[in-house]
Design a protein around this motif. Structure first.
Motif, PDB file in Angstrom:
ATOM      1  N   SER A   1       0.848  -1.195   0.000  1.00 28.89           N
ATOM      2  CA  SER A   1       0.000   0.000   0.000  1.00 28.89           C
ATOM      3  C   SER A   1       0.882   1.242   0.000  1.00 28.89           C
ATOM      4  O   SER A   1       2.098   1.178   0.225  1.00 28.89           O
ATOM      5  CB  SER A   1      -0.895   0.015   1.245  1.00 28.89           C
ATOM      6  N   ALA A   2       0.245   2.388  -0.229  1.00 29.20           N
ATOM      7  CA  ALA A   2       0.980   3.651  -0.157  1.00 29.20           C
ATOM      8  C   ALA A   2       1.544   3.868   1.244  1.00 29.20           C
ATOM      9  O   ALA A   2       2.653   4.377   1.407  1.00 29.20           O
ATOM     10  CB  ALA A   2       0.065   4.806  -0.555  1.00 29.20           C
ATOM     11  N   ALA A   3       0.782   3.464   2.270  1.00 25.01           N
ATOM     12  CA  ALA A   3       1.250   3.635   3.647  1.00 25.01           C
ATOM     13  C   ALA A   3       2.484   2.791   3.917  1.00 25.01           C
ATOM     14  O   ALA A   3       3.411   3.225   4.620  1.00 25.01           O
ATOM     15  CB  ALA A   3       0.138   3.279   4.628  1.00 25.01           C
ATOM     16  N   ALA A   4       2.521   1.576   3.373  1.00 25.54           N
ATOM     17  CA  ALA A   4       3.679   0.704   3.583  1.00 25.54           C
ATOM     18  C   ALA A   4       4.934   1.314   2.971  1.00 25.54           C
ATOM     19  O   ALA A   4       5.996   1.362   3.607  1.00 25.54           O
ATOM     20  CB  ALA A   4       3.406  -0.668   2.976  1.00 25.54           C
ATOM     21  N   THR A   5       4.819   1.785   1.740  1.00 26.69           N
ATOM     22  CA  THR A   5       5.968   2.417   1.086  1.00 26.69           C
ATOM     23  C   THR A   5       6.385   3.676   1.820  1.00 26.69           C
ATOM     24  O   THR A   5       7.579   3.935   2.019  1.00 26.69           O
ATOM     25  CB  THR A   5       5.611   2.745  -0.379  1.00 26.69           C
ATOM     26  N   GLU A   6       5.399   4.467   2.222  1.00 29.24           N
ATOM     27  CA  GLU A   6       5.716   5.712   2.926  1.00 29.24           C
ATOM     28  C   GLU A   6       6.411   5.432   4.250  1.00 29.24           C
ATOM     29  O   GLU A   6       7.352   6.147   4.632  1.00 29.24           O
ATOM     30  CB  GLU A   6       4.445   6.514   3.161  1.00 29.24           C
ATOM     31  N   ALA A   7       5.992   4.392   4.962  1.00 29.48           N
ATOM     32  CA  ALA A   7       6.630   4.054   6.232  1.00 29.48           C
ATOM     33  C   ALA A   7       8.109   3.749   6.043  1.00 29.48           C
ATOM     34  O   ALA A   7       8.968   4.219   6.803  1.00 29.48           O
ATOM     35  CB  ALA A   7       5.925   2.860   6.872  1.00 29.48           C
TER      36      ALA A   7
ATOM     37  N   ARG B   1      12.290   9.621  -5.923  1.00 33.68           N
ATOM     38  CA  ARG B   1      11.353   8.632  -6.452  1.00 33.68           C
ATOM     39  C   ARG B   1      10.224   8.355  -5.465  1.00 33.68           C
ATOM     40  O   ARG B   1       9.061   8.225  -5.864  1.00 33.68           O
ATOM     41  CB  ARG B   1      12.103   7.338  -6.783  1.00 33.68           C
ATOM     42  N   PHE B   2      10.565   8.251  -4.185  1.00 29.30           N
ATOM     43  CA  PHE B   2       9.515   8.047  -3.180  1.00 29.30           C
ATOM     44  C   PHE B   2       8.525   9.202  -3.200  1.00 29.30           C
ATOM     45  O   PHE B   2       7.310   9.001  -3.143  1.00 29.30           O
ATOM     46  CB  PHE B   2      10.128   7.923  -1.779  1.00 29.30           C
ATOM     47  N   ALA B   3       9.046  10.424  -3.265  1.00 30.22           N
ATOM     48  CA  ALA B   3       8.173  11.598  -3.258  1.00 30.22           C
ATOM     49  C   ALA B   3       7.248  11.594  -4.466  1.00 30.22           C
ATOM     50  O   ALA B   3       6.049  11.920  -4.353  1.00 30.22           O
ATOM     51  CB  ALA B   3       9.021  12.873  -3.228  1.00 30.22           C
ATOM     52  N   ARG B   4       7.766  11.227  -5.629  1.00 32.17           N
ATOM     53  CA  ARG B   4       6.937  11.179  -6.841  1.00 32.17           C
ATOM     54  C   ARG B   4       5.887  10.084  -6.736  1.00 32.17           C
ATOM     55  O   ARG B   4       4.739  10.278  -7.144  1.00 32.17           O
ATOM     56  CB  ARG B   4       7.819  10.941  -8.068  1.00 32.17           C
ATOM     57  N   TRP B   5       6.269   8.924  -6.181  1.00 26.82           N
ATOM     58  CA  TRP B   5       5.324   7.810  -6.113  1.00 26.82           C
ATOM     59  C   TRP B   5       4.216   8.076  -5.098  1.00 26.82           C
ATOM     60  O   TRP B   5       3.045   7.808  -5.359  1.00 26.82           O
ATOM     61  CB  TRP B   5       6.057   6.513  -5.760  1.00 26.82           C
ATOM     62  N   ILE B   6       4.597   8.596  -3.931  1.00 23.45           N
ATOM     63  CA  ILE B   6       3.622   8.820  -2.863  1.00 23.45           C
ATOM     64  C   ILE B   6       2.741  10.023  -3.152  1.00 23.45           C
ATOM     65  O   ILE B   6       1.622  10.123  -2.645  1.00 23.45           O
ATOM     66  CB  ILE B   6       4.358   8.980  -1.507  1.00 23.45           C
ATOM     67  N   GLY B   7       3.192  10.955  -3.991  1.00 25.69           N
ATOM     68  CA  GLY B   7       2.456  12.190  -4.252  1.00 25.69           C
ATOM     69  C   GLY B   7       1.067  11.957  -4.822  1.00 25.69           C
ATOM     70  O   GLY B   7       0.808  10.960  -5.504  1.00 25.69           O
TER      71      GLY B   7
ATOM     72  N   ARG C   1      -0.807   5.281 -10.630  1.00 25.49           N
ATOM     73  CA  ARG C   1      -0.643   5.469 -12.075  1.00 25.49           C
ATOM     74  C   ARG C   1       0.677   4.881 -12.561  1.00 25.49           C
ATOM     75  O   ARG C   1       0.764   4.358 -13.668  1.00 25.49           O
ATOM     76  CB  ARG C   1      -0.719   6.962 -12.410  1.00 25.49           C
ATOM     77  N   GLN C   2       1.704   5.008 -11.744  1.00 26.47           N
ATOM     78  CA  GLN C   2       3.019   4.499 -12.108  1.00 26.47           C
ATOM     79  C   GLN C   2       3.602   3.767 -10.903  1.00 26.47           C
ATOM     80  O   GLN C   2       3.524   4.262  -9.778  1.00 26.47           O
ATOM     81  CB  GLN C   2       3.943   5.647 -12.524  1.00 26.47           C
ATOM     82  N   SER C   3       4.164   2.591 -11.136  1.00 25.30           N
ATOM     83  CA  SER C   3       4.695   1.788 -10.032  1.00 25.30           C
ATOM     84  C   SER C   3       6.004   2.373  -9.523  1.00 25.30           C
ATOM     85  O   SER C   3       6.727   3.055 -10.256  1.00 25.30           O
ATOM     86  CB  SER C   3       4.918   0.343 -10.487  1.00 25.30           C
ATOM     87  N   LEU C   4       6.307   2.045  -8.267  1.00 31.95           N
ATOM     88  CA  LEU C   4       7.586   2.475  -7.690  1.00 31.95           C
ATOM     89  C   LEU C   4       8.741   1.838  -8.442  1.00 31.95           C
ATOM     90  O   LEU C   4       9.768   2.475  -8.680  1.00 31.95           O
ATOM     91  CB  LEU C   4       7.638   2.121  -6.208  1.00 31.95           C
ATOM     92  N   SER C   5       8.579   0.578  -8.828  1.00 32.22           N
ATOM     93  CA  SER C   5       9.649  -0.104  -9.573  1.00 32.22           C
ATOM     94  C   SER C   5       9.934   0.612 -10.882  1.00 32.22           C
ATOM     95  O   SER C   5      11.085   0.744 -11.292  1.00 32.22           O
ATOM     96  CB  SER C   5       9.248  -1.557  -9.848  1.00 32.22           C
ATOM     97  N   ALA C   6       8.880   1.073 -11.560  1.00 31.27           N
ATOM     98  CA  ALA C   6       9.071   1.785 -12.821  1.00 31.27           C
ATOM     99  C   ALA C   6       9.794   3.100 -12.610  1.00 31.27           C
ATOM    100  O   ALA C   6      10.663   3.486 -13.399  1.00 31.27           O
ATOM    101  CB  ALA C   6       7.725   2.040 -13.490  1.00 31.27           C
ATOM    102  N   LEU C   7       9.460   3.799 -11.534  1.00 29.07           N
ATOM    103  CA  LEU C   7      10.143   5.048 -11.234  1.00 29.07           C
ATOM    104  C   LEU C   7      11.614   4.811 -10.875  1.00 29.07           C
ATOM    105  O   LEU C   7      12.461   5.634 -11.200  1.00 29.07           O
ATOM    106  CB  LEU C   7       9.443   5.755 -10.065  1.00 29.07           C
TER     107      LEU C   7
ATOM    108  N   ALA D   1      11.784  -9.332  -2.718  1.00 27.64           N
ATOM    109  CA  ALA D   1      11.157  -8.490  -3.741  1.00 27.64           C
ATOM    110  C   ALA D   1      10.879  -7.098  -3.207  1.00 27.64           C
ATOM    111  O   ALA D   1      11.054  -6.095  -3.916  1.00 27.64           O
ATOM    112  CB  ALA D   1       9.868  -9.141  -4.232  1.00 27.64           C
ATOM    113  N   ALA D   2      10.456  -7.003  -1.922  1.00 22.71           N
ATOM    114  CA  ALA D   2      10.183  -5.701  -1.311  1.00 22.71           C
ATOM    115  C   ALA D   2      11.459  -4.875  -1.220  1.00 22.71           C
ATOM    116  O   ALA D   2      11.460  -3.673  -1.494  1.00 22.71           O
ATOM    117  CB  ALA D   2       9.574  -5.891   0.068  1.00 22.71           C
ATOM    118  N   ALA D   3      12.562  -5.510  -0.825  1.00 22.57           N
ATOM    119  CA  ALA D   3      13.835  -4.793  -0.728  1.00 22.57           C
ATOM    120  C   ALA D   3      14.220  -4.189  -2.078  1.00 22.57           C
ATOM    121  O   ALA D   3      14.612  -3.018  -2.176  1.00 22.57           O
ATOM    122  CB  ALA D   3      14.930  -5.727  -0.228  1.00 22.57           C
TER     123      ALA D   3
END
Length: 233
Positions: free
Chosen positions: A132-138, A210-216, A227-233, A168-170
Motif C-alpha cells: 500500500s501507499a502507507a507501507a511504502t511511505e513508512a 522517487r519516493f516523493a513522486r510515487w507517494i504524491g 498510475r506508475q509503479s515504484l519499480s518503474a520510477l 522483492a520488497a527490498a
C-alpha cells in the motif's frame, strides 16, 4: 574513484573527511500523508496489532520471523511489552492515518553509530498494509530518518534467502543485493541463509525523489490506484 594507494603502493579506501559517530535514532514520531511511524507502545498499540497481525489463519506471516505465532493475546502482549522497552532493536508501530490504528511493525536494529550503519528489520505488515501507499511511505520515512536526520552512511536489509516476498520488497524499495551469507543463523530449529541488501548515502537523493513522486497525490487516480509503479520510477 573506489580506492587510492598508500605510501607502500597498497590500495586503500578513500578518506572519509570530518567523520564522527552518528546519533542513535530517537523515539520521535515520523509522520507522512498515509501513515505515522511511532515508537512501539503497549498501551496504545497492543490491541490494534493483535487484531492486525494475529487473526485466525494468519500464522504463515510469522514463518520468517524469529518469534511467533502466539497462542493468545496474553502471550503476544508479553512479547510486545518486552520489544517496546528495547533500544536495539528499536521497534515502531505503523499507524494508518485514516483509521488511527496500528497495522504493522518495523524496527531499527544493529545500530552502529561509530560506523554510520543501521539495519531495518522485524518488518511485519498486516494484509491491509502490504503493498500500500502507507507501507511504502513508512519505509521512506524510516530511510529519511537514517540519512537526512541522523547522517548515517549505510542502511541494511537482511532476510531469509528463501523469503521471496521480503527480497522483492527490498528491491522494489531500491535496496541493492549484495550476496548470500550461507548458514548464517539457526532459527526456529532450522538453517537460515541470509540475503543481504543495502542503500548507501549516495543512493539516497535519487531514491528520496522517487519516493516523493510515487507517494504524491498526482500518482494516484480517484479510486486510489497508482498510475506508475515504484519499480518503474
Amino acid at each position: 574513484m573506489s580506492h587510492r594507494l598508500n605510501e607502500f603502493g597498497q590500495p586503500i579506501g578513500w578518506t572519509v573527511a570530518d567523520w564522527s559517530a552518528r546519533p542513535r535514532p530517537g523515539r520521535e514520531p515520523m509522520a507522512g500523508r498515509h501513515c505515522q511511524v511511532l515508537a512501539l507502545d503497549l498501551t496504545r498499540h497492543a490491541d490494534d496489532l493483535w487484531a492486525a497481525l494475529c487473526p485466525q489463519g494468519n500464522q504463515a506471516s510469522w514463518t520468517y520471523l524469529p518469534y511467533g505465532p502466539f497462542p493468545d493475546q496474553d502471550a503476544f502482549d508479553q512479547w510486545l511489552s518486552s520489544a517496546a522497552l528495547k533500544d536495539d532493536p528499536l521497534f515502531h508501530a505503523i499507524v494508518d492515518q485514516r483509521t488511527g490504528k496500528a497495522v504493522g511493525i518495523a524496527s531499527f536494529l544493529r545500530i552502529d553509530p561509530a560506523n554510520g550503519v543501521i539495519e531495518v528489520g522485524h518488518i511485519h505488515f498486516s494484509q491491509s498494509l502490504r503493498r500500500s501507499a502507507a507501507a511504502t511511505e513508512a519505509m521512506a520515512l524510516m530511510m529519511a530518518r537514517v540519512f537526512d536526520e541522523l547522517g548515517y552512511r549505510r542502511y541494511e536489509w537482511k532476510c531469509d534467502a528463501l523469503n521471496q516476498p521480503s527480497r522483492a520488497a527490498a528491491e522494489r524499495l531500491g535496496f541493492r543485493f549484495e550476496g548470500i551469507f550461507r548458514q548464517a543463523i539457526v532459527t526456529k530449529g532450522r538453517n537460515r541463509d541470509t540475503a543481504w541488501y543495502s542503500v548507501i548515502d549516495s543512493d539516497w537523493p535519487a531514491l528520496k525523489q522517487r519516493f516523493a513522486r510515487w507517494i504524491g497525490p498526482a500518482n494516484f487516480d480517484e479510486a486510489g490506484r497508482q498510475r506508475q509503479s515504484l519499480s518503474a520510477l
